[in-house]
Scaffold this motif. Structure first.
Motif, PDB file in Angstrom:
ATOM      1  N   ASP A   1     -48.408  31.228   6.610  1.00 29.93           N
ATOM      2  CA  ASP A   1     -47.947  30.522   7.800  1.00 29.93           C
ATOM      3  C   ASP A   1     -47.021  29.260   7.438  1.00 29.93           C
ATOM      4  O   ASP A   1     -45.889  29.324   7.777  1.00 29.93           O
ATOM      5  N   HIS A   2     -47.378  28.514   6.730  1.00 28.22           N
ATOM      6  CA  HIS A   2     -47.055  27.339   6.353  1.00 28.22           C
ATOM      7  C   HIS A   2     -45.605  27.729   5.342  1.00 28.22           C
ATOM      8  O   HIS A   2     -44.665  27.041   5.541  1.00 28.22           O
ATOM      9  N   LEU A   3     -45.884  28.455   4.453  1.00 27.72           N
ATOM     10  CA  LEU A   3     -44.842  29.013   3.618  1.00 27.72           C
ATOM     11  C   LEU A   3     -43.807  29.693   4.336  1.00 27.72           C
ATOM     12  O   LEU A   3     -42.457  29.427   4.159  1.00 27.72           O
ATOM     13  N   VAL A   4     -43.903  30.434   5.211  1.00 32.59           N
ATOM     14  CA  VAL A   4     -42.874  31.200   6.087  1.00 32.59           C
ATOM     15  C   VAL A   4     -42.169  30.387   7.009  1.00 32.59           C
ATOM     16  O   VAL A   4     -40.978  30.616   7.177  1.00 32.59           O
ATOM     17  N   GLU A   5     -42.952  29.564   7.730  1.00 31.05           N
ATOM     18  CA  GLU A   5     -42.248  28.556   8.489  1.00 31.05           C
ATOM     19  C   GLU A   5     -41.458  27.494   7.781  1.00 31.05           C
ATOM     20  O   GLU A   5     -40.536  26.811   8.601  1.00 31.05           O
ATOM     21  N   ALA A   6     -41.611  26.978   6.490  1.00 35.34           N
ATOM     22  CA  ALA A   6     -40.963  25.994   5.929  1.00 35.34           C
ATOM     23  C   ALA A   6     -39.568  26.349   5.596  1.00 35.34           C
ATOM     24  O   ALA A   6     -38.924  27.445   5.632  1.00 35.34           O
TER      25      ALA A   6
ATOM     26  N   THR B   1     -40.661  20.804   6.451  1.00 37.96           N
ATOM     27  CA  THR B   1     -40.456  21.450   7.737  1.00 37.96           C
ATOM     28  C   THR B   1     -39.993  20.234   8.694  1.00 37.96           C
ATOM     29  O   THR B   1     -40.862  19.205   8.713  1.00 37.96           O
ATOM     30  N   GLN B   2     -38.815  20.649   9.388  1.00 37.96           N
ATOM     31  CA  GLN B   2     -38.333  19.691  10.209  1.00 37.96           C
ATOM     32  C   GLN B   2     -38.175  18.283   9.646  1.00 37.96           C
ATOM     33  O   GLN B   2     -38.614  17.161  10.323  1.00 37.96           O
TER      34      GLN B   2
ATOM     35  N   GLU C   1     -44.776  35.848  -4.133  1.00 35.64           N
ATOM     36  CA  GLU C   1     -44.745  37.276  -3.457  1.00 35.64           C
ATOM     37  C   GLU C   1     -44.777  36.930  -1.875  1.00 35.64           C
ATOM     38  O   GLU C   1     -43.897  37.678  -1.065  1.00 35.64           O
ATOM     39  N   ILE C   2     -45.385  36.179  -1.408  1.00 37.20           N
ATOM     40  CA  ILE C   2     -45.285  35.683   0.053  1.00 37.20           C
ATOM     41  C   ILE C   2     -43.960  35.606   0.429  1.00 37.20           C
ATOM     42  O   ILE C   2     -43.665  35.858   1.302  1.00 37.20           O
ATOM     43  N   ILE C   3     -43.257  34.441  -0.210  1.00 34.64           N
ATOM     44  CA  ILE C   3     -42.035  34.040  -0.013  1.00 34.64           C
ATOM     45  C   ILE C   3     -40.887  35.064  -0.154  1.00 34.64           C
ATOM     46  O   ILE C   3     -40.138  35.430   0.801  1.00 34.64           O
ATOM     47  N   ALA C   4     -41.120  36.001  -0.893  1.00 34.61           N
ATOM     48  CA  ALA C   4     -40.157  37.354  -1.283  1.00 34.61           C
ATOM     49  C   ALA C   4     -40.597  38.095  -0.281  1.00 34.61           C
ATOM     50  O   ALA C   4     -39.280  38.832   0.190  1.00 34.61           O
ATOM     51  N   LYS C   5     -41.541  38.344   0.641  1.00 30.02           N
ATOM     52  CA  LYS C   5     -41.790  39.300   1.282  1.00 30.02           C
ATOM     53  C   LYS C   5     -41.562  38.799   2.928  1.00 30.02           C
ATOM     54  O   LYS C   5     -41.468  39.648   3.635  1.00 30.02           O
ATOM     55  N   GLU C   6     -41.112  37.597   3.050  1.00 31.16           N
ATOM     56  CA  GLU C   6     -41.079  36.898   4.217  1.00 31.16           C
ATOM     57  C   GLU C   6     -39.767  38.063   5.155  1.00 31.16           C
ATOM     58  O   GLU C   6     -40.068  38.179   6.290  1.00 31.16           O
ATOM     59  N   PRO C   7     -38.824  38.284   4.617  1.00 28.19           N
ATOM     60  CA  PRO C   7     -37.734  39.177   5.367  1.00 28.19           C
ATOM     61  C   PRO C   7     -38.447  40.425   5.845  1.00 28.19           C
ATOM     62  O   PRO C   7     -38.134  40.843   6.987  1.00 28.19           O
ATOM     63  N   ASP C   8     -39.228  41.071   4.890  1.00 30.11           N
ATOM     64  CA  ASP C   8     -39.976  42.263   5.226  1.00 30.11           C
ATOM     65  C   ASP C   8     -40.849  42.229   6.223  1.00 30.11           C
ATOM     66  O   ASP C   8     -41.008  43.229   7.403  1.00 30.11           O
TER      67      ASP C   8
END
Length: 376
Positions: free
Chosen positions: A34-39, A95-96, A115-122
Motif C-alpha cells: 500500500d505504501h509503495l503504491v500510494e507513494a 507522500t504529500q 515487482e510491486i512497483i512494476a505491477k502497480e498499473p496492472d
C-alpha cells in the motif's frame, strides 16, 4: 421538508458494499505494498556520509530519478545493520511532501519491492491480480515477506480467498494451525483449510466450531463458522442459527462472530444459501432487535426486503433507541422496500399501502426536528 427523502436516497446509494473479507482482517491494515503504491516517490537509502545518523537516497525505485539527502533520522541499530551488510538499504517513500521509512530492503525483499512497483498499473486495471501475486509468498521463510503476503491475501474478497487454497501445502497449513505462535494469522489458514477434501480436515472444522459453541469461545469463531458453512452449508447454518440466534444467552461478541460468517457467505461465498441466511437473520432480529442495524446493512446490499416488518416495528415501538445515522439507515431500508413493493405488488394490496404510509409517518418527527433546528 422536501429535502428529507432526497437525503435518504443519497445515503442509500452511498452505502457501498465492502467486498474485502472481514473475517481475516476485521480492521483495515496498511501493508508495505500500500505504501509503495500510494507513494509519489520511492527510494533506497543508506547513511549520508556527510551527515552521520541521517539518510541519502542511493537508488530511485519510483518517481523522478533525482537522488538527494533525506531528512530522516537513522537510528543506531539500523546504522549498524547497514554498516555490516552492503546489500541492505532503507526503503523510504515520499507522500504529500513528507518522507517516511517503510522497510529494510535486502536481497530477498528487494526484488519483491521492484515487482510491486512494476505491477502497480496492472493492479490498478485489474485488482484481482494483486492477491494472486502475493499468495505464493504466504509460506515464505522470511517473516516480513510472509507477513506482507498475509496482509494482502487476508483482505481479499472471500470469493478470491477460496481460489487460493493451493498457495500453502496442506501439511504446512495444518502445521501453522497447530502453532500458537501464529495464532493471530489462523483465521486465513482456517478459511484455506475449508477448501480441503480430506475428511480429517473437515472433521477438524466441525469439531472446532462446535467446541467453540459449547465453551462460548470467541477466538476465531468467525473463521471456524465461515469454514463450517463452506463445507456443510445448510446443516451448518441450521446449527449456528439454533445455537447462537434462537437462544437468549449468547454474548454480543459471540453473536457478532457468527453474523460475520453469515455476512461473508451471503455477500460472496455460498450466495445460493442467502434465503436460509435471511431466515436466520429474522430469528436473530426477533430475539435481539439491537442487531437489526447490522443486519440491515447486509439486507440492503443484497436487496432483500424480507425484514421490513421487523424494522418498522423497531422504529415505531422503540423510537430514539438508535443514533441518527442508524435511524436513517433503517428508514432508508423501509423506503427502498416500499419502492420495490410499489413496483411488484397489486396497488390495492393492504400490505403495500401500509408500507407506503408508515415510513412517511416515521419521517415526520425527523422533519419537525430539522425544522426546529433551522428556526433556532
Amino acid at each position: 421538508m422536501r429535502i428529507i427523502p432526497s437525503l435518504l436516497l443519497l445515503l442509500g446509494w452511498l452505502h457501498l458494499p465492502v467486498e474485502a473479507c472481514q473475517i481475516c482482517l476485521p480492521f483495515p491494515v496498511k501493508s508495505l505494498a500500500d505504501h509503495l503504491v500510494e507513494a509519489d516517490k520511492v527510494v533506497l537509502a543508506r547513511e549520508n556520509p556527510e551527515k552521520p545518523f541521517s539518510l541519502i537516497a542511493t537508488e530511485a525505485l519510483k518517481g523522478d530519478g533525482e537522488l538527494s539527502a533525506i531528512d530522516l533520522f537513522l537510528d543506531s541499530h539500523s546504522r549498524r545493520v547497514l554498516e555490516n551488510d552492503a546489500t541492505k538499504g532503507i526503503v523510504c517513500i515520499l507522500t504529500q511532501g513528507e518522507w517516511k521509512r517503510v522497510a529494510t530492503s535486502d536481497p530477498i525483499l528487494g526484488p519483491i519491492i521492484h515487482e510491486i512497483i512494476a505491477k502497480e498499473p496492472d493492479w490498478e486495471a485489474s485488482p484481482d491480480q494483486r492477491p494472486d501475486f502475493f499468495a505464493p509468498y504466504l509460506d515464505h521463510p522470511e517473516r516480513q515477506v510472509a507477513l506482507l503476503a498475509h496482509l494482502e491475501v487476508a483482505r481479499a474478497p472471500y470469493s478470491k480467498i477460496r481460489t487460493l487454497s493451493d498457495a500453502i501445502p496442506i501439511e504446512r497449513l495444518r502445521a501453522f494451525l497447530g502453532d500458537f505462535r501464529y495464532a493471530e494469522w489462523h483465521a486465513l489458514y482456517i478459511l484455506l483449510l475449508a477448501q480441503s477434501d480430506d475428511p480429517g480436515d473437515r472433521k477438524r472444522i466441525v469439531d472446532s466450531m462446535k467446541s467453540n459453541a459449547r465453551f462460548s469461545i470467541v477466538l476465531q469463531s468467525a473463521a471456524w463458522a465461515t469454514a463450517y458453512i463452506e463445507i456443510e452449508e445448510s446443516e451448518a447454518i441450521e446449527f449456528l442459527r439454533r445455537d447462537y440466534f434462537d437462544g437468549p444467552n449468547r454474548r454480543p461478541d459471540e453473536i457478532n462472530a457468527i453474523l460475520a460468517a453469515f455476512s461473508v457467505h451471503g455477500t460472496n461465498g455460498h450466495t445460493h444459501l442467502r434465503d436460509e441466511i435471511v431466515e436466520a437473520y429474522r430469528s436473530l432480529a426477533e430475539r435481539h432487535p439491537d442487531q437489526l442495524p447490522a443486519i440491515v446493512k447486509d439486507l440492503t446490499k443484497w436487496q432483500r426486503w424480507d425484514l421490513a416488518d421487523l424494522v418498522l416495528k423497531r422504529l415505531t415501538t422503540s423510537p430514539g433507541t438508535d443514533d441518527l445515522t442508524t435511524t436513517v439507515e433503517l428508514r432508508n431500508y423501509l423506503r427502498l422496500a416500499d419502492q420495490v413493493s410499489k413496483e411488484t405488488s397489486d396497488p390495492a394490496s393492504p400490505s403495500r399501502q401500509l408500507l407506503w404510509i408508515l415510513p412517511a409517518l416515521i419521517l415526520l418527527p425527523l422533519a419537525f426536528k430539522l425544522s426546529g433546528f433551522r428556526s433556532a
